[in-house]
Structure formats: structure tokens, C-alpha cells
Design a protein around this motif. Structure first.
Motif, PDB file in Angstrom:
ATOM      1  N   THR A 108      39.469  58.810  74.564  1.00  0.00           N
ATOM      2  CA  THR A 108      40.248  58.173  73.504  1.00  0.00           C
ATOM      3  C   THR A 108      41.370  59.093  73.053  1.00  0.00           C
ATOM      4  O   THR A 108      41.142  60.269  72.772  1.00  0.00           O
ATOM      5  N   GLY A 111      44.374  56.361  69.497  1.00  0.00           N
ATOM      6  CA  GLY A 111      43.918  54.994  69.262  1.00  0.00           C
ATOM      7  C   GLY A 111      43.580  54.214  70.512  1.00  0.00           C
ATOM      8  O   GLY A 111      42.873  53.204  70.451  1.00  0.00           O
ATOM      9  N   HIS A 213      40.287  40.783  68.054  1.00  0.00           N
ATOM     10  CA  HIS A 213      40.120  42.136  67.520  1.00  0.00           C
ATOM     11  C   HIS A 213      40.800  43.211  68.367  1.00  0.00           C
ATOM     12  O   HIS A 213      40.594  44.392  68.118  1.00  0.00           O
ATOM     13  N   GLU A 266      42.582  48.883  72.776  1.00  0.00           N
ATOM     14  CA  GLU A 266      42.829  49.452  71.454  1.00  0.00           C
ATOM     15  C   GLU A 266      42.548  48.390  70.417  1.00  0.00           C
ATOM     16  O   GLU A 266      43.103  47.286  70.481  1.00  0.00           O
ATOM     17  N   PRO A 267      41.673  48.667  69.455  1.00  0.00           N
ATOM     18  CA  PRO A 267      41.390  47.681  68.404  1.00  0.00           C
ATOM     19  C   PRO A 267      42.652  47.372  67.595  1.00  0.00           C
ATOM     20  O   PRO A 267      43.579  48.184  67.532  1.00  0.00           O
ATOM     21  N   LEU A 271      41.588  47.236  62.184  1.00  0.00           N
ATOM     22  CA  LEU A 271      40.237  47.658  62.581  1.00  0.00           C
ATOM     23  C   LEU A 271      40.216  49.005  63.275  1.00  0.00           C
ATOM     24  O   LEU A 271      39.137  49.524  63.584  1.00  0.00           O
ATOM     25  N   ASN A 272      41.391  49.586  63.487  1.00  0.00           N
ATOM     26  CA  ASN A 272      41.467  50.836  64.232  1.00  0.00           C
ATOM     27  C   ASN A 272      41.403  52.053  63.312  1.00  0.00           C
ATOM     28  O   ASN A 272      42.189  52.996  63.432  1.00  0.00           O
ATOM     29  N   SER A 277      36.402  51.393  63.776  1.00  0.00           N
ATOM     30  CA  SER A 277      36.906  51.587  65.139  1.00  0.00           C
ATOM     31  C   SER A 277      35.822  52.168  66.045  1.00  0.00           C
ATOM     32  O   SER A 277      35.754  51.834  67.234  1.00  0.00           O
ATOM     33  N   TRP A 278      34.960  53.035  65.478  1.00  0.00           N
ATOM     34  CA  TRP A 278      33.872  53.609  66.267  1.00  0.00           C
ATOM     35  C   TRP A 278      32.909  52.504  66.717  1.00  0.00           C
ATOM     36  O   TRP A 278      32.446  52.487  67.854  1.00  0.00           O
ATOM     37  N   ARG A 281      34.621  50.277  69.419  1.00  0.00           N
ATOM     38  CA  ARG A 281      34.672  50.982  70.706  1.00  0.00           C
ATOM     39  C   ARG A 281      33.278  51.089  71.312  1.00  0.00           C
ATOM     40  O   ARG A 281      33.105  50.942  72.523  1.00  0.00           O
TER      41      ARG A 281
END
Length: 333
Positions: A108, A111, A213, A266-267, A271-272, A277-278, A281
Motif C-alpha cells: 500500500t 492510498g 466503495h 483504492e477505497p 472511506l480511505n 480503510s483498513w 482493504r
């Protein structure tokens, strides 16, 4: 895992046209089709050797899942050789080869989440490509665990439409739905993609039209032949061609697939941010691994049984009939 004369005309009529859905009812009249059945419109290719009579008989089958159709254009590979390879995989019991589970490297940066994926499967490249793109919702991604008793797959196709066909290149618009279940949470994610395939090179790239999303959702795959019996039958580890492999193995060498994939996502902006975001992902990576494992388990099970794709079955039946006719002719002579 096929084309037929005149398919070009059919595909030209459908390029850039909205999906029209119809279904033959028991009384022979057409009726409207639910959203779940829109995928039956194609893209499809018939076995090039199928007779008009056999094609007409196939068209009477109730569901497209049972028809001898393919989503991959066999003008760009040897269909007879593919059938022969499927027979080898189905018949070889003394030396099972399952391939290793997928290796997924996750990175990652700024982002963007990059997944670099490598795995092998006990099936020829064209067959694997067919599994990736076939819109018939066959049980390629049918979980052996969570969805075992409700006959639902993790990944279903809702609709497909060919946007462009140029030789081995085919650009298709695809609508799918992905089911996930993690730590007691579950849900569905609609996925709308454009897939750019090359049926000759057995490669593809894809990019989102819209994915819930996700701000970025794209990737690629490449499928290469893997000569799984080379060391055993050819006593060699050096790189050889398919023709050399066939010769040194006496035609008994199975061809598997080495698959290299890259998936980037990428969210969406809202939401990133951690910890949301975790979580997103984590779901994306875990579901990707689950889909790859589903595919691996399907291939392993397939190779242990005599069950084959309708088109492959038709070709095998044809080849066996030709063998019998040759034997009878030799006896008569």
C-alpha cells in the motif's frame, strides 16, 4: 472451451447495442427474463465443427449452461489439442498435480493498494482464461465452505455486452456481484467492469466503470503454459517449446497454467481513512484470496472426475466416434 461460421455477423449486430433479453418458455413462446438471467446473451462462440443439426438441437436446450458454447474464441488456439489435454488431466491418476496455493504480495502506497499475485493451476491456459471470463455462472467460484449448502457462488455475472471485436482482441462490458463474509459480517458488492482480452496471447486488462466503495479498481492478468510433466517424462528442466514438450513426452505431458495477476484498488475518498480503510482493504484482500482458492479447489476436483464442459464433452465424444470408425474401417480392409 469455441467459434462457428457466421458468428461475426451475430457479434456485429450486438456490438454497442443494449442488452435484449428473452427466454423460450415451455410452449415455445418468448417471455421476458429476470435480471439474474441477462448474462445468457453472450458473448458466445460455437464449436467450429458443429453441424447445423447439432447446433439446432443445442438451441433447444433449456439453459445456456448446458449448451456447447465458449466465451473464448478458438480461432486463436487448437481446440482439438485443448480437448486432448483435458482428457489427459482427467485420466492421469498416478501422478496427481495440484499446483501450489496463490502467493499474494500486498503493498500500500499513497492510498493505493497493489496486489501482485502468482499461482499455478492444473488446466491449460485457454481453459483457465475461460474460467475467468465465462458468463454462465458455472461453479468456478463456488466456496466449499461458507456457501456449500445454498448453491450460491461468491462471484456471479449479471450481464455482459461485447463493445468491440477486432481479431483476437475483445472488449467486453461486464456486470458482476461479489458476495463476502468476514468475522460475522457479510454483504454484496456490485462490480461493473470493462475487460480488454486478447484470446491469442491469453492476457487481459480490466478497469472499473463503477465499483461500490472504490475510487480505483483495475488490474491485469497473463496466463502462460506450464509443462508440469517435463522433468518426469522429458528428464529436462531447460525451457522448451510446446511442440518439443509434446514430442519428448510422447504426447502424454500435461500442460498446466502459470498465472500472473496485478490488482490495484483504492477505497473512495470518504472511506480511505483509518480505521475504515483498513477494514475495506482487509475485506478486499481476503476475498481475493478466497476466490483464488475457490478456483484452485474447483480445478483439483474437476481433474479427479470425468465431468467436463459441454463443448469439451462434445469434442471428446466426436473424437471417440472417429476412433471407432477408423478401427472398423481397418477391420473391414
Amino acid at each position: 472451451m469455441g467459434i462457428f461460421p457466421g458468428f461475426g455477423g451475430w457479434i456485429n449486430q450486438n456490438i454497442q447495442q443494449p442488452l435484449k433479453t428473452s427466454k423460450r418458455s415451455k410452449n415455445g413462446k418468448s417471455s421476458s427474463v429476470s435480471e439474474e438471467d441477462r448474462y445468457i446473451q453472450g458473448p458466445w462462440y460455437w464449436d467450429p465443427d458443429i453441424s447445423p443439426k447439432e447446433k439446432a438441437e443445442s438451441m433447444e436446450i433449456d439453459h445456456v449452461k448446458s449448451m456447447p458454447l465458449s466465451a473464448t474464441d478458438p480461432r486463436y488456439y487448437d481446440l482439438d489439442e485443448l480437448v486432448r489435454q483435458n482428457r489427459l488431466w482427467n485420466s492421469e491418476k498416478k501422478h496427481p498435480w495440484n499446483g501450489a496455493p496463490a502467493k499474494v504480495k500486498v503493498k500500500t502506497k499513497k492510498g493505493l493498494c497493489h496486489l501482485n499475485i502468482d499461482f499455478t493451476l492444473g488446466s491449460p491456459p485457454q481453459s483457465v482464461s475461460e474460467m475467468f471470463t465465462n458468463p454462465r455462472n458455472l461453479m468456478y467460484f463456488h466456496s466449499m465452505g461458507k456457501y456449500k449448502y445454498n448453491w450460491r457462488t461468491r462471484l456471479d455475472t449479471r450481464a455482459t455486452k461485447v463493445l468491440k471485436k477486432d481479431g483476437p482482441r475483445q472488449i467486453t462490458e461486464v456486470e458482476k456481484v461479489l458476495r463476502w463474509k468476514i468475522l460475522g459480517y457479510n454483504g454484496t458488492i456490485p462490480i461493473h467492469l470493462i475487460i480488454d482480452e486478447n484470446h491469442q496471447k491469453v492476457t487481459a486488462t480490466y478497469k472499473k466503470v463503477k465499483v461500490k466503495h472504490m475510487k480505483v479498481f483495475e488490474g491485469s492478468w497473463k496466463i502462460q503454459p506450464l509443462y508440469v510433466d517435463q522433468e518426469r517424462l522429458c528428464k529436462s528442466r531447460s525451457r522448451i517449446s510446446e511442440e518439443q514438450y509434446k514430442k519428448c513426452s510422447g504426447g502424454k505431458g500435461r500442460i498446466g497454467s502459470k498465472v500472473t495477476m496485478e490488482h490495484i484498488f483504492e477505497p473512495s475518498s470518504l472511506l480511505n481513512v483509518p480505521p475504515v480503510s483498513w477494514f475495506i482493504r482487509g475485506i478486499a484482500v481476503k476475498v481475493t484470496k478466497a476466490l483464488l482458492q475457490d478456483l484452485r479447489e474447483y480445478v483439483i476436483t474437476y481433474n479427479k472426475t470425468e465431468t467436463v464442459d459441454p463443448l469439451v464433452y462434445a469434442k471428446i465424444k466426436e473424437s471417440i466416434q472417429k476412433e471407432k470408425e477408423t478401427e472398423l474401417k481397418e477391420l473391414e480392409d
